[in-house]
Design a protein around this motif. Sequence first.
Motif, PDB file in Angstrom:
ATOM      1  N   LEU A  49      50.621  35.703  43.435  1.00  0.00           N
ATOM      2  CA  LEU A  49      50.076  34.271  43.772  1.00  0.00           C
ATOM      3  C   LEU A  49      50.047  34.092  45.289  1.00  0.00           C
ATOM      4  O   LEU A  49      49.191  33.463  45.711  1.00  0.00           O
ATOM      5  N   SER A  50      50.975  34.811  46.183  1.00  0.00           N
ATOM      6  CA  SER A  50      51.018  34.500  47.501  1.00  0.00           C
ATOM      7  C   SER A  50      49.573  35.185  47.966  1.00  0.00           C
ATOM      8  O   SER A  50      48.917  34.742  48.902  1.00  0.00           O
ATOM      9  N   ASN A  51      49.148  36.312  47.516  1.00  0.00           N
ATOM     10  CA  ASN A  51      47.888  37.046  47.910  1.00  0.00           C
ATOM     11  C   ASN A  51      46.690  36.130  47.763  1.00  0.00           C
ATOM     12  O   ASN A  51      45.831  36.265  48.316  1.00  0.00           O
ATOM     13  N   ALA A  52      46.925  35.642  46.504  1.00  0.00           N
ATOM     14  CA  ALA A  52      45.602  34.687  45.820  1.00  0.00           C
ATOM     15  C   ALA A  52      45.492  33.635  46.879  1.00  0.00           C
ATOM     16  O   ALA A  52      44.199  33.205  47.338  1.00  0.00           O
ATOM     17  N   VAL A  53      46.731  33.048  47.532  1.00  0.00           N
ATOM     18  CA  VAL A  53      46.533  31.722  48.454  1.00  0.00           C
ATOM     19  C   VAL A  53      46.079  32.497  49.765  1.00  0.00           C
ATOM     20  O   VAL A  53      45.245  31.712  50.291  1.00  0.00           O
ATOM     21  N   LYS A  54      46.495  33.659  50.098  1.00  0.00           N
ATOM     22  CA  LYS A  54      46.298  34.127  51.392  1.00  0.00           C
ATOM     23  C   LYS A  54      44.930  34.613  51.576  1.00  0.00           C
ATOM     24  O   LYS A  54      44.220  34.175  52.717  1.00  0.00           O
ATOM     25  N   TYR A  55      43.926  34.969  50.456  1.00  0.00           N
ATOM     26  CA  TYR A  55      42.956  35.636  50.522  1.00  0.00           C
ATOM     27  C   TYR A  55      41.791  34.750  49.948  1.00  0.00           C
ATOM     28  O   TYR A  55      40.717  35.246  49.422  1.00  0.00           O
ATOM     29  N   SER A  56      41.977  33.317  49.552  1.00  0.00           N
ATOM     30  CA  SER A  56      41.012  32.358  49.134  1.00  0.00           C
ATOM     31  C   SER A  56      40.933  31.078  50.068  1.00  0.00           C
ATOM     32  O   SER A  56      41.902  30.768  50.664  1.00  0.00           O
ATOM     33  N   PRO A  57      39.898  30.650  50.143  1.00  0.00           N
ATOM     34  CA  PRO A  57      39.789  29.392  50.933  1.00  0.00           C
ATOM     35  C   PRO A  57      40.737  28.249  50.466  1.00  0.00           C
ATOM     36  O   PRO A  57      40.806  28.358  49.219  1.00  0.00           O
ATOM     37  N   SER A  58      41.014  27.513  51.482  1.00  0.00           N
ATOM     38  CA  SER A  58      41.765  26.076  50.941  1.00  0.00           C
ATOM     39  C   SER A  58      40.901  25.234  50.026  1.00  0.00           C
ATOM     40  O   SER A  58      39.914  25.345  49.942  1.00  0.00           O
ATOM     41  N   ASP A  59      41.495  24.537  48.987  1.00  0.00           N
ATOM     42  CA  ASP A  59      40.912  23.469  48.243  1.00  0.00           C
ATOM     43  C   ASP A  59      40.151  24.455  47.034  1.00  0.00           C
ATOM     44  O   ASP A  59      39.436  23.708  46.377  1.00  0.00           O
ATOM     45  N   THR A  60      40.503  25.679  46.878  1.00  0.00           N
ATOM     46  CA  THR A  60      39.784  26.583  45.822  1.00  0.00           C
ATOM     47  C   THR A  60      41.102  26.506  44.747  1.00  0.00           C
ATOM     48  O   THR A  60      42.093  26.080  44.676  1.00  0.00           O
ATOM     49  N   THR A  61      40.313  26.840  43.484  1.00  0.00           N
ATOM     50  CA  THR A  61      41.392  27.029  42.196  1.00  0.00           C
ATOM     51  C   THR A  61      41.971  28.661  42.109  1.00  0.00           C
ATOM     52  O   THR A  61      41.157  29.328  42.159  1.00  0.00           O
ATOM     53  N   ILE A  62      43.166  28.363  41.716  1.00  0.00           N
ATOM     54  CA  ILE A  62      43.796  29.750  41.561  1.00  0.00           C
ATOM     55  C   ILE A  62      44.397  29.457  40.084  1.00  0.00           C
ATOM     56  O   ILE A  62      45.022  28.575  39.520  1.00  0.00           O
ATOM     57  N   GLN A  63      43.971  30.490  38.967  1.00  0.00           N
ATOM     58  CA  GLN A  63      44.326  30.232  37.687  1.00  0.00           C
ATOM     59  C   GLN A  63      45.315  31.609  37.140  1.00  0.00           C
ATOM     60  O   GLN A  63      45.144  32.592  37.797  1.00  0.00           O
ATOM     61  N   VAL A  64      46.438  30.870  36.537  1.00  0.00           N
ATOM     62  CA  VAL A  64      47.488  32.074  36.127  1.00  0.00           C
ATOM     63  C   VAL A  64      47.554  31.777  34.835  1.00  0.00           C
ATOM     64  O   VAL A  64      47.553  30.844  34.002  1.00  0.00           O
ATOM     65  N   ALA A  65      47.608  33.165  34.155  1.00  0.00           N
ATOM     66  CA  ALA A  65      47.759  33.091  32.576  1.00  0.00           C
ATOM     67  C   ALA A  65      48.554  34.266  32.112  1.00  0.00           C
ATOM     68  O   ALA A  65      48.848  35.461  32.739  1.00  0.00           O
ATOM     69  N   CYS A  66      49.169  34.257  30.920  1.00  0.00           N
ATOM     70  CA  CYS A  66      49.996  35.239  30.237  1.00  0.00           C
ATOM     71  C   CYS A  66      49.513  35.205  28.794  1.00  0.00           C
ATOM     72  O   CYS A  66      49.678  34.090  27.878  1.00  0.00           O
ATOM     73  N   VAL A  67      48.908  36.205  28.432  1.00  0.00           N
ATOM     74  CA  VAL A  67      48.258  36.328  26.926  1.00  0.00           C
ATOM     75  C   VAL A  67      48.861  37.792  26.370  1.00  0.00           C
ATOM     76  O   VAL A  67      49.435  38.696  27.066  1.00  0.00           O
ATOM     77  N   THR A  68      48.775  37.674  24.782  1.00  0.00           N
ATOM     78  CA  THR A  68      49.097  38.713  24.207  1.00  0.00           C
ATOM     79  C   THR A  68      48.039  39.783  23.696  1.00  0.00           C
ATOM     80  O   THR A  68      47.006  39.170  23.189  1.00  0.00           O
ATOM     81  N   ASP A  69      47.761  41.059  24.194  1.00  0.00           N
ATOM     82  CA  ASP A  69      46.868  41.737  23.571  1.00  0.00           C
ATOM     83  C   ASP A  69      47.245  43.299  23.483  1.00  0.00           C
ATOM     84  O   ASP A  69      47.663  43.780  24.107  1.00  0.00           O
TER      85      ASP A  69
END
Length: 785
Positions: free
Chosen positions: A685-705
Motif C-alpha cells: 500500500l505504501s508503494n502504491a501511494v508513493k508511485y501514483s499521483p495524488s487523488d487517484t484510486t488504489i484498489q485492495v482485494a483478497c480472493v480465493t483462487d
Amino acid sequence: MEDTLEMQKQLLAISDSSPGPVYVCAGEDFKVIYANDATLIAWDKDRSVIGKPFVEAIPEIVDQPYSGLLKQVYTTGIAFFSEQERADLPVNGVLQTFHYKFSYQPLKNNEGDIWAVLCVATDVTELVMARKQVELTNSNLRSMIMQSPVAMAILIGADYIIQVANTPMFKLWGIPSEFLNRPVFEGLKHLKANFEPLLDKVYYKGETVSFEELPIEFPRDGVFETSFVNFSYQPIIELDGSTSGILVVAIDVTSQVLSRRKIEQAELKTQRINEELTNSNEELSVANEELVSVQANLQSTINKLHESQTRFFGMIKSSPVAMALTMGEDFIFEEINEAMLEIINRDSSVKGKSIFEVLPELKEQPVADILRQAFYTGKEYKLLEEPTMLIHEGQLQFGYYNITYKPVVENGTVTGVMHSAVDVTEHVNSRKKAEDAEEDLRLAIESAELGTWSIEGPERKFRTSARFKEIFGFDPDEELSYDKAMMQIPEDHRIRVDREANASMSLGEPFSTEYPLSRFNDGKLRWVRSVGKPAFYSDDTLNTFTGVIHDITEQKLDEQRKNDFIGMVSHELKTPLTSMNGYIQILHGKAAKTSDSFNIGILEKARNQVNKMTTMINGFLNVSRLESGKIHINKQIFDMADLMKETEDETLATISSHRVYFHPVISTIVNADRDKIGQVINNLLSNAVKYSPSDTTIQVACVTDNGNAVVSVRDEGIGIQILDIDKLFRRYYRVEGNPASAIGGFGIGLYLCEEIINRHNGKIWVESEIGKGSTFYFSLSIPIT
C-alpha cells in the motif's frame, strides 16, 4: 556497417531472383517485411501484404502449423527444416494443396538478439505427387499379382526374399504365408541346391529361365509330394540396367501330366479301356483350354508389369532431384534434367558434350577423380557435403553438395554413370555458424568458471559438466544423478529449489535461484547461483532444460559482512535518533506554548525526517536479521478477512492523498505469521501511494483462487518497465531512468516482502503497464480442513 548493408542488398537481390518462395517475418507479430515474387505467386497475393502480420497477410493459413513454427523459431532461436510439408494455399480464391521443402531460420542483430525469421522454400509438389503415383503403380502391381488365379511371386535381392506372393503360390509351395518378407529357401530348404543356381542365373546374368512339366517335391501336410509345374523366372530390370528382383510365375499341371500318362498307358490296354481313354482325352482338352487361357492372362500380366516399369523410369527422368546420365569414358551428357541444369547454371545444349568440356573447372577437383573411379571400378560412390567450385556468371562460386555416382552396367560392362546432386551449401554454412557459436559459448563458460547442467526429455536425464561436479564436491568422472546433487542442498532450501525447477519445466518459466550446498567431498558450505531455461517439443513435452551454475560463496560472504556492518551501524544509530526525537518533542512543546509558528513548522519537518530515518534503519535491521536467520515466522490460524478489515481501518485513517478502496473479503482461513503478512500488505500500500499521483484510486482485494488466498494491490501510477519487473524484488534494487528514480528509498521493502512470502512457501509477483499503473499480488496456500 557498409559491408553488412552491401551483403543484405546482395541477399535481397538473390532472393528476388530465386525461383522459390523467400520471405522474412519480423517482430513478435511476425510482420511480413520482405517477400519475393515467387512468394506472392505462391500466396496468390500482391505487394499490399508487405507490412502486415503473417496471419493477416495469409488468413487462409491460420489453421495450419506455420504461424506456430514461426513463433517456435523466433522464441527458441533454433532453426526448423522440413523436407516435405503440406500447405493449403489459395489459387484464384480457391484453396489447393501444395507440398514444400522449407526452412525457418532466426535472424539476429549485432547484439545477438533475434529480430526476424527467414523462410526459404522449394515447391516439391510434383515430386510428392510423382512419389504417390509410383506408390499407386506398385500397389496396382501388387494387387494384380494378389488377384491373379495363377501362382505368382516377386523375389527381391540376392537373398531372394519373398516380397509379394499370392495365395495360389503359397498353396503350390506348401508353406504358410508367414514366410512373406523372408528368404524363399527358409521355407523350401530342400529345393535350394537345385533351384538357387537357376535364380542366380536370372539375378546376376539377367536371363529368363523357364521349364515345363518339371517334377518338384513340395510339402503337403508334412509329407513331400511330387508336383509337375510349368514355371518361368524373369528378371525385374531397373532403369540403370541392374536387376532388383525376380518375377516368378508358376502353373501346377500335375493333373494334366498324370492324365496324359494315364492316356499313354491306356494305349496298351484293350478296346474297353480305349473308351475310357477317349473320355480322358476330352478332359485333357478342357484342361489345355484352361491352360491357354491362363497363359494369355499371364502374358497380359507381364505386359502390364513392363508398362508399369516404363512409367516408373519416366518419373525418375522427370524427378525434381538434380540428375544426369553420362555415357562412355569421356562422360558425354546423354540425359540431364532441369534441376541439374540449374545447379551447374547451364542449358540443355550440354547434351552430347563431355562433362569436362561443359564444366572445365571440375577437372582438377576431387569429384573428377571419384567420377572416373566409379566408371572404371563399377562401384557406387556417395559424397556427403562435398566442397565443390562451379562457375556462375563468370566467377567461381564455392558450395557443398551431396553427390551420388552410380555406374550403369549393361551385359556386365560399365557403359555410363548416373549422377545425382543436392545443394546443401546453406545447410552446411548454417551448421558451421552454429558450431562456431557453440565454441564461443564453451570458451565463455570456461573463462567464467561456470558449471553447466541439463535435464533432457520427458524421462529427465541429468547431465553435468566437470566444473558442475567440482562445485558440488564430486570427481569429474563420477556419476552424478539429479537426486544425488539435490541431497547436497540443505533441506530447507532443497524443497524450494526442487519446486522452482519443476515449475520451470512444467510452465516454461525461466529458472533463477541462489542456494547453499554442502560439498560432497569435504562438507564445506558453499553458495551458488543457478539459472536455466527450458525448451519444449511442438506437443509441449520437455525437450531440454539447460542452464549454468556459478560459485558465489565469496560474494555471499561479502554480502554477509556488509549486512553485519549495516546491522551494527543501524543499531548504533537508533540510540542517538531516539534522543534526537525526544529533544525535538521538547522543543516542539515549548514552541507551541509560545505560539511560535515558524519554529513549530521547522520542528515538525525535523521530526518527519527523524521518522523517515528511523523507518529506513528499521528496514536495514530487518534485512540484517532476515539474512542472519534472526527473523522467525510464527504461524497461526487466522482469517484474512479480519486482517484486511484492520488494514482498511488503519489505511483510511492515515491516507488522505488517494482514494483507497477495499473490495469485500469473504472468510478465508490461512496458517501464516499474521504480523508479517500485515507488514507485506502495508508495504505494498505504501508503494502504491508513493508511485501514483495524488487523488487517484488504489484498489485492495483478497480472493480465493485454486486453493490459495490471493491478495492484490492495484494503483493508477507510472507503471514499471518490462526490463525492471524481474529485478524489482532484488535487495537494494532501484529503478533508473524514469520518474520512479526520483522517489526516495533504498530498495529493501519489496525484497523483505518477497522473503516473507517465500518463507510461507507462497508466491509474489507484479503486473504492470507503463502509464496505466501496476498490480502487486501475493498468494498463500489455504490449509485443507
